[in-house]
Scaffold this motif. Structure first.
Motif, short mmCIF file in Angstrom:
data_model
loop_
_atom_site.label_atom_id
_atom_site.label_comp_id
_atom_site.label_asym_id
_atom_site.label_seq_id
_atom_site.Cartn_x
_atom_site.Cartn_y
_atom_site.Cartn_z
N ASP A 177 -51.78 -145.85 -17.06
CA ASP A 177 -51.65 -146.79 -15.94
C ASP A 177 -53.00 -147.11 -15.30
O ASP A 177 -53.24 -148.24 -14.89
CB ASP A 177 -50.73 -146.21 -14.85
CG ASP A 177 -49.27 -146.13 -15.29
OD1 ASP A 177 -48.89 -146.84 -16.26
OD2 ASP A 177 -48.51 -145.35 -14.69
N ALA A 178 -53.88 -146.10 -15.24
CA ALA A 178 -55.19 -146.28 -14.61
C ALA A 178 -56.21 -146.96 -15.54
O ALA A 178 -57.29 -147.32 -15.10
CB ALA A 178 -55.74 -144.93 -14.17
N GLY A 179 -55.83 -147.10 -16.80
CA GLY A 179 -56.75 -147.71 -17.76
C GLY A 179 -57.80 -146.76 -18.31
O GLY A 179 -58.79 -147.19 -18.91
N THR A 180 -57.58 -145.46 -18.14
CA THR A 180 -58.55 -144.47 -18.62
C THR A 180 -58.01 -143.66 -19.79
O THR A 180 -58.67 -142.72 -20.24
CB THR A 180 -58.97 -143.51 -17.49
OG1 THR A 180 -57.81 -142.83 -16.99
CG2 THR A 180 -59.67 -144.25 -16.37
N TYR A 181 -56.84 -144.02 -20.30
CA TYR A 181 -56.27 -143.31 -21.44
C TYR A 181 -57.22 -143.46 -22.63
O TYR A 181 -57.70 -144.55 -22.92
CB TYR A 181 -54.89 -143.85 -21.80
CG TYR A 181 -54.26 -143.11 -22.95
CD1 TYR A 181 -53.60 -141.92 -22.75
CD2 TYR A 181 -54.34 -143.61 -24.25
CE1 TYR A 181 -53.03 -141.21 -23.79
CE2 TYR A 181 -53.77 -142.92 -25.30
CZ TYR A 181 -53.11 -141.71 -25.08
OH TYR A 181 -52.56 -141.03 -26.13
N GLY A 182 -57.49 -142.36 -23.30
CA GLY A 182 -58.37 -142.38 -24.47
C GLY A 182 -59.83 -142.16 -24.11
O GLY A 182 -60.69 -142.17 -24.98
N GLN A 183 -60.09 -141.94 -22.84
CA GLN A 183 -61.45 -141.68 -22.37
C GLN A 183 -61.50 -140.22 -21.91
O GLN A 183 -60.64 -139.78 -21.13
CB GLN A 183 -61.78 -142.61 -21.20
CG GLN A 183 -63.17 -142.50 -20.67
CD GLN A 183 -63.38 -143.49 -19.53
OE1 GLN A 183 -62.43 -143.86 -18.83
NE2 GLN A 183 -64.60 -143.92 -19.34
N CYS A 184 -62.49 -139.47 -22.38
CA CYS A 184 -62.61 -138.06 -22.05
C CYS A 184 -62.80 -137.89 -20.54
O CYS A 184 -63.67 -138.53 -19.93
CB CYS A 184 -63.78 -137.43 -22.80
SG CYS A 184 -64.03 -135.67 -22.43
N ALA A 185 -61.99 -137.01 -19.95
CA ALA A 185 -62.06 -136.75 -18.52
C ALA A 185 -63.32 -135.99 -18.13
O ALA A 185 -63.72 -136.00 -16.97
CB ALA A 185 -60.83 -135.97 -18.07
N ARG A 186 -63.98 -135.35 -19.09
CA ARG A 186 -65.18 -134.58 -18.79
C ARG A 186 -66.46 -135.39 -19.00
O ARG A 186 -67.28 -135.51 -18.11
CB ARG A 186 -65.20 -133.30 -19.62
CG ARG A 186 -66.33 -132.36 -19.21
CD ARG A 186 -66.21 -130.98 -19.81
NE ARG A 186 -65.03 -130.31 -19.24
CZ ARG A 186 -64.26 -129.48 -19.93
NH1 ARG A 186 -64.53 -129.22 -21.18
NH2 ARG A 186 -63.23 -128.90 -19.37
N CYS A 187 -66.62 -135.95 -20.19
CA CYS A 187 -67.89 -136.62 -20.51
C CYS A 187 -67.81 -138.14 -20.45
O CYS A 187 -68.83 -138.82 -20.45
CB CYS A 187 -68.40 -136.18 -21.88
SG CYS A 187 -67.46 -136.83 -23.28
N GLY A 188 -66.59 -138.68 -20.43
CA GLY A 188 -66.42 -140.13 -20.35
C GLY A 188 -66.45 -140.85 -21.68
O GLY A 188 -66.20 -142.05 -21.73
N GLU A 189 -66.75 -140.13 -22.75
CA GLU A 189 -66.77 -140.76 -24.08
C GLU A 189 -65.35 -140.99 -24.58
O GLU A 189 -64.39 -140.42 -24.07
CB GLU A 189 -67.52 -139.85 -25.07
CG GLU A 189 -68.99 -139.68 -24.75
CD GLU A 189 -69.79 -140.97 -24.86
OE1 GLU A 189 -69.53 -141.76 -25.79
OE2 GLU A 189 -70.65 -141.19 -23.99
#
Length: 104
Positions: A71-83
């Protein structure tokens, strides 16, 4: 896999997990036998079911968190490093919040 496909997969998984947790709760709250030997075995089974219930509860939380990231558009993005989390990792573990390098 498209976001719609991911959402459908996560939603189906969430429904299955919630159903499983309901079954576990019903099993754990049932009454025990009056026979001491049977009661001992039933209590051991309760401990196993409690552990499975805790694991299922964690899986529900992980799945809801993944839906929130979608929903936030961050699925598939690492929560730690952002990659980006690799497609193969997300295919195998759709609730993954971390890339392979950052996974605990």
């Amino acid at each position: 896999m498209s976001n719609a496909e991911v959402r459908a997969r996560l939603t189906a998984s969430l429904a299955e997990l919630e159903h499983r947790l309901g079954s576990i709760k019903r099993d754990v709250t049932r009454s025990h036998s009056g026979d001491w030997a049977e009661q001992a075995q039933e209590r051991e089974n309760d401990e196993v079911e409690d552990a499975i219930g805790l694991e299922t509860t964690q899986s529900i939380a992980d799945t809801r968190a993944a839906l929130g990231r979608l929903d936030a558009g961050t699925y598939g993005q690492c929560a730690r490093c952002g990659e980006a989390i690799g497609a193969a990792r997300l295919e195998a573990l759709p609730t993954a919040a971390h890339c392979v390098n950052c996974a605990d």
